[in-house]
Motif scaffolding. Sequence first.
Motif, PDB file in Angstrom:
ATOM      1  N   GLY A   7       0.858  -1.179   0.000  1.00 31.59           N
ATOM      2  CA  GLY A   7       0.000   0.000   0.000  1.00 31.59           C
ATOM      3  C   GLY A   7       0.890   1.224   0.000  1.00 31.59           C
ATOM      4  N   VAL A   8       0.897   1.966  -1.103  1.00 34.49           N
ATOM      5  CA  VAL A   8       1.866   3.039  -1.309  1.00 34.49           C
ATOM      6  C   VAL A   8       1.172   4.395  -1.365  1.00 34.49           C
ATOM      7  N   GLY A   9       1.507   5.267  -0.434  1.00 33.31           N
ATOM      8  CA  GLY A   9       0.971   6.618  -0.435  1.00 33.31           C
ATOM      9  C   GLY A   9       1.678   7.489  -1.459  1.00 33.31           C
ATOM     10  N   VAL A  10       0.890   8.199  -2.269  1.00 31.91           N
ATOM     11  CA  VAL A  10       1.481   9.076  -3.289  1.00 31.91           C
ATOM     12  C   VAL A  10       1.462  10.539  -2.855  1.00 31.91           C
ATOM     13  N   GLY A  11       1.065  10.788  -1.599  1.00 36.86           N
ATOM     14  CA  GLY A  11       1.029  12.161  -1.113  1.00 36.86           C
ATOM     15  C   GLY A  11      -0.281  12.854  -1.445  1.00 36.86           C
ATOM     16  N   PRO A  12      -0.372  14.144  -1.140  1.00 34.71           N
ATOM     17  CA  PRO A  12      -1.642  14.863  -1.216  1.00 34.71           C
ATOM     18  C   PRO A  12      -2.033  15.384  -2.587  1.00 34.71           C
ATOM     19  N   GLY A  13      -1.089  15.511  -3.509  1.00 30.99           N
ATOM     20  CA  GLY A  13      -1.464  16.067  -4.810  1.00 30.99           C
ATOM     21  C   GLY A  13      -0.289  16.562  -5.627  1.00 30.99           C
ATOM     22  N   ASP A  14       0.666  17.204  -4.998  1.00 33.71           N
ATOM     23  CA  ASP A  14       1.844  17.709  -5.682  1.00 33.71           C
ATOM     24  C   ASP A  14       2.788  16.535  -5.950  1.00 33.71           C
ATOM     25  N   PRO A  15       3.084  16.218  -7.217  1.00 36.17           N
ATOM     26  CA  PRO A  15       3.946  15.064  -7.498  1.00 36.17           C
ATOM     27  C   PRO A  15       5.341  15.196  -6.897  1.00 36.17           C
ATOM     28  N   GLU A  16       5.788  16.425  -6.622  1.00 45.16           N
ATOM     29  CA  GLU A  16       7.102  16.604  -5.999  1.00 45.16           C
ATOM     30  C   GLU A  16       7.110  16.155  -4.537  1.00 45.16           C
ATOM     31  N   LEU A  17       5.929  15.912  -3.963  1.00 44.05           N
ATOM     32  CA  LEU A  17       5.840  15.441  -2.585  1.00 44.05           C
ATOM     33  C   LEU A  17       5.746  13.916  -2.492  1.00 44.05           C
ATOM     34  N   MET A  18       5.857  13.218  -3.604  1.00 45.11           N
ATOM     35  CA  MET A  18       5.936  11.760  -3.558  1.00 45.11           C
ATOM     36  C   MET A  18       7.301  11.350  -3.032  1.00 45.11           C
ATOM     37  N   THR A  19       7.337  10.251  -2.293  1.00 47.52           N
ATOM     38  CA  THR A  19       8.610   9.809  -1.727  1.00 47.52           C
ATOM     39  C   THR A  19       9.446   9.064  -2.770  1.00 47.52           C
ATOM     40  N   ILE A  20      10.743   9.031  -2.512  1.00 50.64           N
ATOM     41  CA  ILE A  20      11.660   8.279  -3.371  1.00 50.64           C
ATOM     42  C   ILE A  20      11.300   6.794  -3.342  1.00 50.64           C
ATOM     43  N   LYS A  21      10.905   6.306  -2.173  1.00 48.91           N
ATOM     44  CA  LYS A  21      10.558   4.887  -2.061  1.00 48.91           C
ATOM     45  C   LYS A  21       9.325   4.550  -2.884  1.00 48.91           C
ATOM     46  N   ALA A  22       8.323   5.422  -2.865  1.00 47.28           N
ATOM     47  CA  ALA A  22       7.121   5.187  -3.664  1.00 47.28           C
ATOM     48  C   ALA A  22       7.478   5.111  -5.145  1.00 47.28           C
ATOM     49  N   ALA A  23       8.303   6.047  -5.597  1.00 43.42           N
ATOM     50  CA  ALA A  23       8.715   6.057  -7.004  1.00 43.42           C
ATOM     51  C   ALA A  23       9.494   4.791  -7.356  1.00 43.42           C
ATOM     52  N   ARG A  24      10.375   4.356  -6.462  1.00 39.92           N
ATOM     53  CA  ARG A  24      11.170   3.148  -6.735  1.00 39.92           C
ATOM     54  C   ARG A  24      10.281   1.916  -6.873  1.00 39.92           C
ATOM     55  N   LEU A  25       9.305   1.766  -5.983  1.00 42.58           N
ATOM     56  CA  LEU A  25       8.446   0.597  -6.046  1.00 42.58           C
ATOM     57  C   LEU A  25       7.610   0.568  -7.329  1.00 42.58           C
ATOM     58  N   ILE A  26       7.173   1.731  -7.774  1.00 45.32           N
ATOM     59  CA  ILE A  26       6.439   1.788  -9.044  1.00 45.32           C
ATOM     60  C   ILE A  26       7.345   1.359 -10.190  1.00 45.32           C
ATOM     61  N   ARG A  27       8.581   1.834 -10.186  1.00 41.58           N
ATOM     62  CA  ARG A  27       9.516   1.504 -11.274  1.00 41.58           C
ATOM     63  C   ARG A  27       9.891   0.016 -11.279  1.00 41.58           C
ATOM     64  N   GLU A  28      10.009  -0.561 -10.080  1.00 40.05           N
ATOM     65  CA  GLU A  28      10.529  -1.921  -9.981  1.00 40.05           C
ATOM     66  C   GLU A  28       9.469  -3.008 -10.141  1.00 40.05           C
TER      67      GLU A  28
END
Length: 230
Positions: A7-28
């Motif tokens: 279950g990965v939180g993408v933050g409130p709306g601003d894509p710059e507030l997404m975490t590095i870990k969230a981005a990595r899991l999407i990529r992997e």
Amino acid sequence: MTGILYGVGVGPGDPELMTIKAARLIRENEVIALPGESARETVAYSIAVQAVPELSEKQLLSLDMPMTHDRALRDRCHDKAADEIEAYLKKGENVIFLTLGDPTVYSTYLYIEKRISARGYRTEMVSGIPSFCAAAARVNVPLAEWNESIHVMPAVHRLEQELDQPGTYVLMKSGKKMGQVKEKLQKSGREVLMVENCGMPGEKVYRSVEEIPDDAGYYSLIIAKEHKNA
């Protein structure tokens, strides 16, 4: 080996507030689940794809999870979503379930996690910036100082409760009954700020109860602070 549900939180709306870990899991990982009839039309997808363009090439799993007070209908939808996710986990594939804000706070993911976990699969949550933290930062006010308390409430479900405890109130899910919520706020005598669509297109900031429209949207978050002596 079975897969893992994240279950990965993408933050409130601003894509710059997404975490590095969230981005990595999407990529992997290849299977990305989103709550909605059409994955590409969900708010979570629109946020995440800006931060991780590769998301558009992934296998998207649309999970229809309507907002309804019909408990039986909700349960059927959640059971069906869990069945669809389990089909991938059985094959050893991880599933990344994207959710707004943080998955631990009023998240649709939690209903699915309980079902998948009960079936014996491994689950993990990846924290994201909660909407109320982002909204407080947006209006440049603290949520709590020194020994203050924070009361986070789903306002639409708690309209009978008075805002009479010390500290700061955070009112979420206020949109559908904003008129009644405003009456409570007026009665409380608190300093009120609201951010609508925080970090998203159409963001609006209101700095008093009087400014808040009765037809404010679903993504409206209210911060109600005690007045302090100078």
